[in-house]
Write a protein that holds these residues in place. Structure first.
Motif, PDB file in Angstrom:
ATOM      1  N   GLY A 171       0.794  -1.220   0.000  1.00 25.53           N
ATOM      2  CA  GLY A 171       0.000   0.000   0.000  1.00 25.53           C
ATOM      3  C   GLY A 171       0.826   1.268   0.000  1.00 25.53           C
ATOM      4  O   GLY A 171       0.367   2.316  -0.454  1.00 25.53           O
ATOM      5  N   GLU A 172       2.063   1.192   0.510  1.00 31.02           N
ATOM      6  CA  GLU A 172       2.935   2.362   0.587  1.00 31.02           C
ATOM      7  C   GLU A 172       3.781   2.562  -0.672  1.00 31.02           C
ATOM      8  O   GLU A 172       4.357   3.634  -0.871  1.00 31.02           O
ATOM      9  CB  GLU A 172       3.880   2.217   1.785  1.00 31.02           C
ATOM     10  N   PHE A 193      14.081   9.593  -1.566  1.00 34.89           N
ATOM     11  CA  PHE A 193      15.235   8.799  -1.130  1.00 34.89           C
ATOM     12  C   PHE A 193      16.387   9.710  -0.723  1.00 34.89           C
ATOM     13  O   PHE A 193      17.008   9.508   0.334  1.00 34.89           O
ATOM     14  CB  PHE A 193      15.668   7.859  -2.259  1.00 34.89           C
ATOM     15  N   ALA A 194      16.656  10.739  -1.529  1.00 35.51           N
ATOM     16  CA  ALA A 194      17.748  11.659  -1.226  1.00 35.51           C
ATOM     17  C   ALA A 194      17.462  12.452   0.046  1.00 35.51           C
ATOM     18  O   ALA A 194      18.379  12.765   0.820  1.00 35.51           O
ATOM     19  CB  ALA A 194      17.977  12.611  -2.405  1.00 35.51           C
ATOM     20  N   GLU A 195      16.200  12.765   0.269  1.00 31.70           N
ATOM     21  CA  GLU A 195      15.825  13.550   1.451  1.00 31.70           C
ATOM     22  C   GLU A 195      15.520  12.667   2.663  1.00 31.70           C
ATOM     23  O   GLU A 195      15.152  13.190   3.723  1.00 31.70           O
ATOM     24  CB  GLU A 195      14.603  14.418   1.109  1.00 31.70           C
ATOM     25  N   ARG A 196      15.642  11.388   2.493  1.00 29.93           N
ATOM     26  CA  ARG A 196      15.428  10.412   3.573  1.00 29.93           C
ATOM     27  C   ARG A 196      14.041  10.559   4.216  1.00 29.93           C
ATOM     28  O   ARG A 196      13.894  10.645   5.439  1.00 29.93           O
ATOM     29  CB  ARG A 196      16.531  10.527   4.638  1.00 29.93           C
ATOM     30  N   ARG A 197      13.049  10.621   3.347  1.00 30.15           N
ATOM     31  CA  ARG A 197      11.666  10.699   3.820  1.00 30.15           C
ATOM     32  C   ARG A 197      10.821   9.716   3.025  1.00 30.15           C
ATOM     33  O   ARG A 197      11.218   9.264   1.935  1.00 30.15           O
ATOM     34  CB  ARG A 197      11.119  12.107   3.621  1.00 30.15           C
ATOM     35  N   PRO A 198       9.666   9.364   3.531  1.00 29.08           N
ATOM     36  CA  PRO A 198       8.782   8.480   2.756  1.00 29.08           C
ATOM     37  C   PRO A 198       8.304   9.189   1.491  1.00 29.08           C
ATOM     38  O   PRO A 198       7.976  10.380   1.533  1.00 29.08           O
ATOM     39  CB  PRO A 198       7.609   8.208   3.708  1.00 29.08           C
ATOM     40  N   PRO A 199       8.274   8.504   0.372  1.00 27.69           N
ATOM     41  CA  PRO A 199       7.791   9.148  -0.859  1.00 27.69           C
ATOM     42  C   PRO A 199       6.285   9.401  -0.796  1.00 27.69           C
ATOM     43  O   PRO A 199       5.547   8.683  -0.120  1.00 27.69           O
ATOM     44  CB  PRO A 199       8.127   8.130  -1.952  1.00 27.69           C
ATOM     45  N   ARG A 200       5.864  10.414  -1.509  1.00 24.47           N
ATOM     46  CA  ARG A 200       4.432  10.729  -1.593  1.00 24.47           C
ATOM     47  C   ARG A 200       3.962  10.412  -3.016  1.00 24.47           C
ATOM     48  O   ARG A 200       3.830  11.298  -3.867  1.00 24.47           O
ATOM     49  CB  ARG A 200       4.199  12.207  -1.246  1.00 24.47           C
ATOM     50  N   PHE A 201       3.763   9.136  -3.256  1.00 28.17           N
ATOM     51  CA  PHE A 201       3.329   8.694  -4.578  1.00 28.17           C
ATOM     52  C   PHE A 201       1.847   9.016  -4.769  1.00 28.17           C
ATOM     53  O   PHE A 201       1.039   8.863  -3.847  1.00 28.17           O
ATOM     54  CB  PHE A 201       3.530   7.190  -4.743  1.00 28.17           C
ATOM     55  N   GLY A 202       1.490   9.434  -5.985  1.00 30.77           N
ATOM     56  CA  GLY A 202       0.102   9.829  -6.212  1.00 30.77           C
ATOM     57  C   GLY A 202      -0.550   9.211  -7.423  1.00 30.77           C
ATOM     58  O   GLY A 202      -1.713   9.506  -7.705  1.00 30.77           O
ATOM     59  N   TRP A 203       0.188   8.363  -8.161  1.00 30.11           N
ATOM     60  CA  TRP A 203      -0.404   7.790  -9.373  1.00 30.11           C
ATOM     61  C   TRP A 203      -1.578   6.890  -9.042  1.00 30.11           C
ATOM     62  O   TRP A 203      -1.554   6.146  -8.071  1.00 30.11           O
ATOM     63  CB  TRP A 203       0.641   6.997 -10.141  1.00 30.11           C
ATOM     64  N   ALA A 204      -2.611   6.979  -9.844  1.00 31.86           N
ATOM     65  CA  ALA A 204      -3.756   6.069  -9.731  1.00 31.86           C
ATOM     66  C   ALA A 204      -4.103   5.581 -11.127  1.00 31.86           C
ATOM     67  O   ALA A 204      -3.928   6.321 -12.117  1.00 31.86           O
ATOM     68  CB  ALA A 204      -4.947   6.768  -9.109  1.00 31.86           C
ATOM     69  N   PRO A 205      -4.585   4.363 -11.246  1.00 30.42           N
ATOM     70  CA  PRO A 205      -4.918   3.842 -12.589  1.00 30.42           C
ATOM     71  C   PRO A 205      -6.026   4.648 -13.224  1.00 30.42           C
ATOM     72  O   PRO A 205      -6.934   5.133 -12.539  1.00 30.42           O
ATOM     73  CB  PRO A 205      -5.370   2.401 -12.315  1.00 30.42           C
ATOM     74  N   PRO A 206      -5.973   4.829 -14.534  1.00 28.83           N
ATOM     75  CA  PRO A 206      -7.051   5.553 -15.226  1.00 28.83           C
ATOM     76  C   PRO A 206      -8.388   4.856 -15.019  1.00 28.83           C
ATOM     77  O   PRO A 206      -8.467   3.628 -14.926  1.00 28.83           O
ATOM     78  CB  PRO A 206      -6.628   5.507 -16.709  1.00 28.83           C
ATOM     79  N   VAL A 207      -9.441   5.645 -14.929  1.00 24.88           N
ATOM     80  CA  VAL A 207     -10.781   5.072 -14.776  1.00 24.88           C
ATOM     81  C   VAL A 207     -11.185   4.442 -16.089  1.00 24.88           C
ATOM     82  O   VAL A 207     -11.092   5.062 -17.152  1.00 24.88           O
ATOM     83  CB  VAL A 207     -11.795   6.165 -14.384  1.00 24.88           C
ATOM     84  N   ARG A 208     -11.636   3.165 -15.998  1.00 21.08           N
ATOM     85  CA  ARG A 208     -12.016   2.461 -17.219  1.00 21.08           C
ATOM     86  C   ARG A 208     -13.467   2.745 -17.575  1.00 21.08           C
ATOM     87  O   ARG A 208     -14.282   2.907 -16.705  1.00 21.08           O
ATOM     88  CB  ARG A 208     -11.795   0.954 -17.038  1.00 21.08           C
ATOM     89  N   VAL A 235       5.337   6.656 -16.299  1.00 21.25           N
ATOM     90  CA  VAL A 235       6.414   7.052 -15.384  1.00 21.25           C
ATOM     91  C   VAL A 235       6.823   8.495 -15.655  1.00 21.25           C
ATOM     92  O   VAL A 235       6.950   9.316 -14.739  1.00 21.25           O
ATOM     93  CB  VAL A 235       7.628   6.102 -15.520  1.00 21.25           C
ATOM     94  N   ARG A 236       7.001   8.819 -16.936  1.00 18.47           N
ATOM     95  CA  ARG A 236       7.426  10.182 -17.289  1.00 18.47           C
ATOM     96  C   ARG A 236       6.331  11.197 -16.961  1.00 18.47           C
ATOM     97  O   ARG A 236       6.605  12.282 -16.437  1.00 18.47           O
ATOM     98  CB  ARG A 236       7.796  10.240 -18.771  1.00 18.47           C
ATOM     99  N   ALA A 237       5.091  10.860 -17.275  1.00 19.00           N
ATOM    100  CA  ALA A 237       4.003  11.825 -17.112  1.00 19.00           C
ATOM    101  C   ALA A 237       3.603  12.026 -15.655  1.00 19.00           C
ATOM    102  O   ALA A 237       3.173  13.118 -15.271  1.00 19.00           O
ATOM    103  CB  ALA A 237       2.786  11.367 -17.924  1.00 19.00           C
ATOM    104  N   SER A 238       3.754  11.005 -14.840  1.00 16.94           N
ATOM    105  CA  SER A 238       3.236  11.051 -13.470  1.00 16.94           C
ATOM    106  C   SER A 238       4.185  11.712 -12.480  1.00 16.94           C
ATOM    107  O   SER A 238       3.760  12.184 -11.422  1.00 16.94           O
ATOM    108  CB  SER A 238       2.940   9.637 -12.982  1.00 16.94           C
ATOM    109  N   GLY A 239       5.475  11.692 -12.786  1.00 15.82           N
ATOM    110  CA  GLY A 239       6.449  12.203 -11.837  1.00 15.82           C
ATOM    111  C   GLY A 239       6.748  11.241 -10.688  1.00 15.82           C
ATOM    112  O   GLY A 239       7.418  11.625  -9.712  1.00 15.82           O
ATOM    113  N   GLU A 240       6.288  10.006 -10.799  1.00 17.15           N
ATOM    114  CA  GLU A 240       6.517   9.034  -9.717  1.00 17.15           C
ATOM    115  C   GLU A 240       8.010   8.813  -9.456  1.00 17.15           C
ATOM    116  O   GLU A 240       8.446   8.791  -8.304  1.00 17.15           O
ATOM    117  CB  GLU A 240       5.853   7.695 -10.054  1.00 17.15           C
ATOM    118  N   ALA A 241       8.772   8.606 -10.538  1.00 18.14           N
ATOM    119  CA  ALA A 241      10.194   8.326 -10.360  1.00 18.14           C
ATOM    120  C   ALA A 241      10.917   9.520  -9.746  1.00 18.14           C
ATOM    121  O   ALA A 241      11.766   9.366  -8.858  1.00 18.14           O
ATOM    122  CB  ALA A 241      10.822   7.949 -11.698  1.00 18.14           C
TER     123      ALA A 241
END
Length: 254
Positions: free
Chosen positions: A196-197, A239-254, A226-232
């Protein structure tokens, strides 16, 4: 609660689907086989759910399929409602974890093998019994089992109908981990919490690619995500800031 049904409980990002049929050691009835794809459709469309745990009520995962209507089973062959439910589980877009205690036999083993991960308590027992019953195991089910454990072990299970214990299941790759009975729930909770994280983009793409459901165009689409979402970028920055990432990608609504 009905005597034979599947129940769903959502806690945080995890949905737990429980096989409940205590009178028959959680054997799957025709109604339960039909119910499973409907439940999965709803959970797949729920953005709050990031993984699904499949388990059995009490101390048993699932003792198989309820064979009350043998003629219906024989007439259906590979087009059975059990195969349809298994295929829907295998194709579920989010990670699935089977949490197994006690008997995991026949239709129960079929469901467990269709999950992405299988964690077992040390009292779990596994078996594939069609040779005891004079049945031909469905071809999609047989192939899925063979891909997981290899041809030789699949043949052993199918030819002999012998039950194997959790440690042997671990050795042959039928399960991923074996835990003491009182540690199974905590380990399942830890794994699903970690899922989940993580980046749901990475998780979804990995599942499609490992399962062989992503062709070259689909893989290119994932790289575009990956490029469009900014996840990477977020992952590397966190990782560089030693904090948990704040991922926001969600699958497109079908």
């Amino acid at each position: 609660m009905s005597d034979a049904e599947l129940t769903v409980e959502v806690t945080g990002t995890v949905a737990t689907v429980t096989i409940h049929h205590p009178a028959r050691r959680n054997a799957m009835t025709p109604g339960m086989w039909r119910q499973l794809p409907v439940l999965l459709d709803g959970l797949e469309g729920d953005p709050a759910v990031r993984s699904v745990v499949l388990t059995g009520a009490g101390g048993t995962f699932c003792a198989g399929a309820d064979l009350g209507d043998l003629d219906e089973l024989l007439d259906a062959g590979d087009a059975s409602i059990a195969v349809a439910a298994e295929d829907r589980l295998a194709a579920f877009a989010k990670p699935t974890v089977a949490a197994i205690r006690g008997a995991c036999v026949g239709g129960g083993c079929q469901l467990a093998v269709a999950c992405d991960l299988r964690l077992a308590a040390d009292d779990a027992r596994f078996g594939v019994p069609p040779a005891r019953l004079g049945l031909v195991y469905p071809a999609p089910t047989t192939r899925r089992l063979a891909r997981l454990v290899g041809p030789s072990t699949a043949k052993f299970l199918l030819f002999t109908s012998e039950l194997v214990d959790a440690e042997r299941a671990l050795r042959v790759g039928l399960v991923d981990e074996v835990l003491p009975g009182d540690g199974l729930a905590d380990r399942v909770a830890a794994i699903t919490a970690a899922i989940g994280e993580r980046s749901q983009l990475t998780v979804a793409a990995a599942k499609e690619i490992v399962d062989g459901r992503a062709d070259d165009d689909r893989v290119a689409w994932w790289h575009g995500q990956v490029r469009a979402s900014g996840e990477a970028r977020e992952g590397v920055t966190a990782f560089a800031e030693r904090r948990p990432p704040r991922f926001g990608w969600a699958p497109p609504v079908r």
